[in-house]
Design a protein around this motif. Structure first.
Motif, PDB file in Angstrom:
ATOM      1  N   LYS A   1       0.838  -1.201   0.000  1.00  0.00           N
ATOM      2  CA  LYS A   1       0.000   0.000   0.000  1.00  0.00           C
ATOM      3  C   LYS A   1       0.878   1.259   0.000  1.00  0.00           C
ATOM      4  CE  LYS A   1      -4.142  -1.999   2.060  1.00  0.00           C
ATOM      5  NZ  LYS A   1      -5.042  -2.066   3.237  1.00  0.00           N
ATOM      6  N   GLU A   2       1.999   1.201   0.699  1.00  0.00           N
ATOM      7  CA  GLU A   2       2.943   2.314   0.649  1.00  0.00           C
ATOM      8  C   GLU A   2       3.531   2.419  -0.756  1.00  0.00           C
ATOM      9  OE1 GLU A   2       3.032   4.390   2.819  1.00  0.00           O
ATOM     10  OE2 GLU A   2       2.758   3.540   4.811  1.00  0.00           O
ATOM     11  N   LEU A  15       7.335   8.466   3.902  1.00  0.00           N
ATOM     12  CA  LEU A  15       7.073   7.134   3.368  1.00  0.00           C
ATOM     13  C   LEU A  15       8.123   6.139   3.847  1.00  0.00           C
ATOM     14  CD1 LEU A  15       5.139   5.677   1.343  1.00  0.00           C
ATOM     15  CD2 LEU A  15       6.840   6.149  -0.406  1.00  0.00           C
ATOM     16  N   VAL A  16       9.385   6.533   3.745  1.00  0.00           N
ATOM     17  CA  VAL A  16      10.479   5.653   4.170  1.00  0.00           C
ATOM     18  C   VAL A  16      10.406   5.413   5.679  1.00  0.00           C
ATOM     19  CG1 VAL A  16      12.983   5.488   4.431  1.00  0.00           C
ATOM     20  CG2 VAL A  16      12.004   6.272   2.275  1.00  0.00           C
ATOM     21  N   LYS A  17      10.136   6.459   6.426  1.00  0.00           N
ATOM     22  CA  LYS A  17      10.031   6.327   7.886  1.00  0.00           C
ATOM     23  C   LYS A  17       8.938   5.344   8.263  1.00  0.00           C
ATOM     24  CE  LYS A  17       9.478   9.121  12.073  1.00  0.00           C
ATOM     25  NZ  LYS A  17       9.244  10.488  12.612  1.00  0.00           N
ATOM     26  N   SER A  18       7.847   5.367   7.509  1.00  0.00           N
ATOM     27  CA  SER A  18       6.721   4.476   7.800  1.00  0.00           C
ATOM     28  C   SER A  18       7.082   3.015   7.548  1.00  0.00           C
ATOM     29  CB  SER A  18       5.518   4.876   6.945  1.00  0.00           C
ATOM     30  OG  SER A  18       4.453   3.980   7.130  1.00  0.00           O
ATOM     31  N   GLN A  52      13.216  -7.109   1.077  1.00  0.00           N
ATOM     32  CA  GLN A  52      13.394  -6.753  -0.328  1.00  0.00           C
ATOM     33  C   GLN A  52      12.386  -5.698  -0.768  1.00  0.00           C
ATOM     34  OE1 GLN A  52      13.108 -10.563  -2.260  1.00  0.00           O
ATOM     35  NE2 GLN A  52      15.242 -11.099  -1.860  1.00  0.00           N
ATOM     36  N   ALA A  53      11.144  -5.831  -0.311  1.00  0.00           N
ATOM     37  CA  ALA A  53      10.112  -4.860  -0.671  1.00  0.00           C
ATOM     38  C   ALA A  53      10.431  -3.488  -0.092  1.00  0.00           C
ATOM     39  CB  ALA A  53       8.747  -5.339  -0.190  1.00  0.00           C
ATOM     40  N   LYS A  54      10.888  -3.463   1.156  1.00  0.00           N
ATOM     41  CA  LYS A  54      11.279  -2.196   1.779  1.00  0.00           C
ATOM     42  C   LYS A  54      12.444  -1.560   1.024  1.00  0.00           C
ATOM     43  CE  LYS A  54      11.745  -2.223   6.264  1.00  0.00           C
ATOM     44  NZ  LYS A  54      12.044  -2.672   7.635  1.00  0.00           N
ATOM     45  N   ALA A  55      13.392  -2.398   0.598  1.00  0.00           N
ATOM     46  CA  ALA A  55      14.560  -1.879  -0.129  1.00  0.00           C
ATOM     47  C   ALA A  55      14.132  -1.240  -1.446  1.00  0.00           C
ATOM     48  CB  ALA A  55      15.558  -2.999  -0.382  1.00  0.00           C
TER      49      ALA A  55
END
Length: 399
Positions: free
Chosen positions: A157-158, A217-220, A235-238
């Motif tokens: 969703k992000e 967004l990154v902080k979340s 991997q998704a966060k990266a």
């Protein structure tokens, strides 16, 4: 009396020597600690090692039902007062469910010289020791996969929010290049406004706000799986972090271009030459950024949609439900078609649509399990959920 003491010493001296020669010992006690609103993975224990001795502690994670261990962190922990303690954190959320392994190792070769001499004089045949204790978090083996799915849904969703910011940046890109009549401007779509010099402050404000959105967004997403125990989540966060970094870098370059344009030129020809060079560099950076961000978004499953196939499946289900008679149960062949299309949807829809699909399938299954006629309320509920999911699919951009 003197002889009695000598006799006691003579009898118990071997036991005293044996106790001294018993070797190095330590205990390992792992636990999850909460302090205020943060969590720590803690390991502590007692030992007969002297102050200043060092223990090597490795933190790993094991997914329920798997033998594979995922490395988390490593600490060198000093002994003080016959005990040791170290911890991993602070973590803003409770660690994911699963098994956390705390391996505490004593290695004579990694001790300070003074400590090693002390130990060698005290213990014969000094050797290394390794002990591992396991801390289980979660009530059942199903907790970890459930949490992993929930984290992926949040991150995807992000990813949709990232897509929105990305498209907004692309929409503003021409304003930076189009503010100088001597420079080529990308084609404008119908309805786009032409950039005016007085828009410069608004453009700067938009850039600042957009950078803030990317940082937020990154902080979340960093709150999800802080220990990096789930590889797919990591991997998704990266992908999102990398995209946010690239887009922020592009905005910084565009802001620099705008600032250069607003400088009073000392030499008109030289100013135009440098401006052309800077614009060409940014144009190349823009192309590379767009390509990389699109790949990252595809990795998140944001754009890997065959809309025609998905909408066709929803259409078949909707048609069957719409024509179903309220005084008769569904025919077996209609039930079979619905199940076939549900399977197709579950295989082709990215996880970001999980909630909408889950609600739709839940309502449909309740109808299929019953041999009773479909009531109007159930029909209307299913059709409304189909329309909602169709709308989500139609408004998702494919690249």
């Amino acid at each position: 009396m003197r002889y009695i003491w000598l006799l006691i010493i003579f009898l118990f001296l071997p036991l005293l020597l044996a106790a001294e020669d018993a070797g190095i010992t330590y205990t390992v006690k792992p636990e999850l600690k909460q302090e205020a609103s943060v969590y720590f993975l803690s390991v502590q224990g007692t030992t007969n090692l002297p102050d200043g001795a060092l223990l090597d502690i490795t933190f790993t994670y094991r997914f329920p039902g798997s033998d594979n261990e995922r490395y988390l962190d490593y600490e060198r922990c000093p002994v003080k007062g016959g005990s040791y303690e170290t911890r991993l954190g602070p973590l803003r959320r409770r660690p994911a469910s699963g098994e956390y392994l705390f391996k505490v190792n004593f290695d004579p070769d990694r001790q300070p010289d003074a400590i090693l001499k002390n130990l060698e004089s005290k213990y014969k045949g000094l050797t290394g020791i390794s002990k591992t204790e396991v801390l289980t978090i979660g009530a059942s083996s199903e907790d970890a996969p459930k949490e992993r799915r929930q984290m992926m849904a949040i991150i995807q969703k992000e990813g949709l929010a990232l897509k929105s910011i990305f498209e907004d940046i692309k929409g503003h890109y021409h304003k930076y290049l189009g503010s100088n009549n001597n420079l080529p401007s990308p084609p404008r779509t119908s309805g786009e406004e032409t950039f005016r010099p007085e828009d410069s402050k608004a453009l700067a404000q938009w850039s600042k706000e957009t950078v803030g959105k990317l940082e937020s967004l990154v902080k979340s997403i960093l709150l999800e799986d802080e220990l990096r125990v789930f590889e797919s989540v990591t991997q998704a966060k990266a992908s999102i972090e990398n995209s946010a970094f690239l887009l922020k870098s592009l905005l910084q370059k565009l802001d620099g271009l705008q600032a250069f344009k607003e400088q009073p030129p000392k030499d008109e020809a030289e100013h135009k030459r440098q401006l052309a060079i800077l614009t060409e560099e940014i144009s190349g950076l823009y192309k590379l950024t767009v390509k990389e961000v699109l790949e990252n978004l595809k990795d998140l499953g944001i754009f890997s949609l065959d809309k025609k196939v998905l909408i066709a499946s929803l259409g078949k289900i909707e048609a069957i439900i719409s024509r179903a008679q309220e005084d008769k149960p569904l025919k077996d062949e209609d039930k079979a078609v619905i199940m076939q299309e549900i399977v197709a949807l579950s295989q082709n829809l990215p996880d970001m649509f999980y909630d909408e699909l889950h609600q739709l399938v839940s309502d449909i299954i309740n109808v299929l399990k019953s041999n009773a006629p479909i009531v109007k309320q159930a029909k209307d509920g299913i059709i409304q959920k189909i329309k909602t999911l169709r709308s989500e699919i139609e408004t998702t951009t494919n690249y």
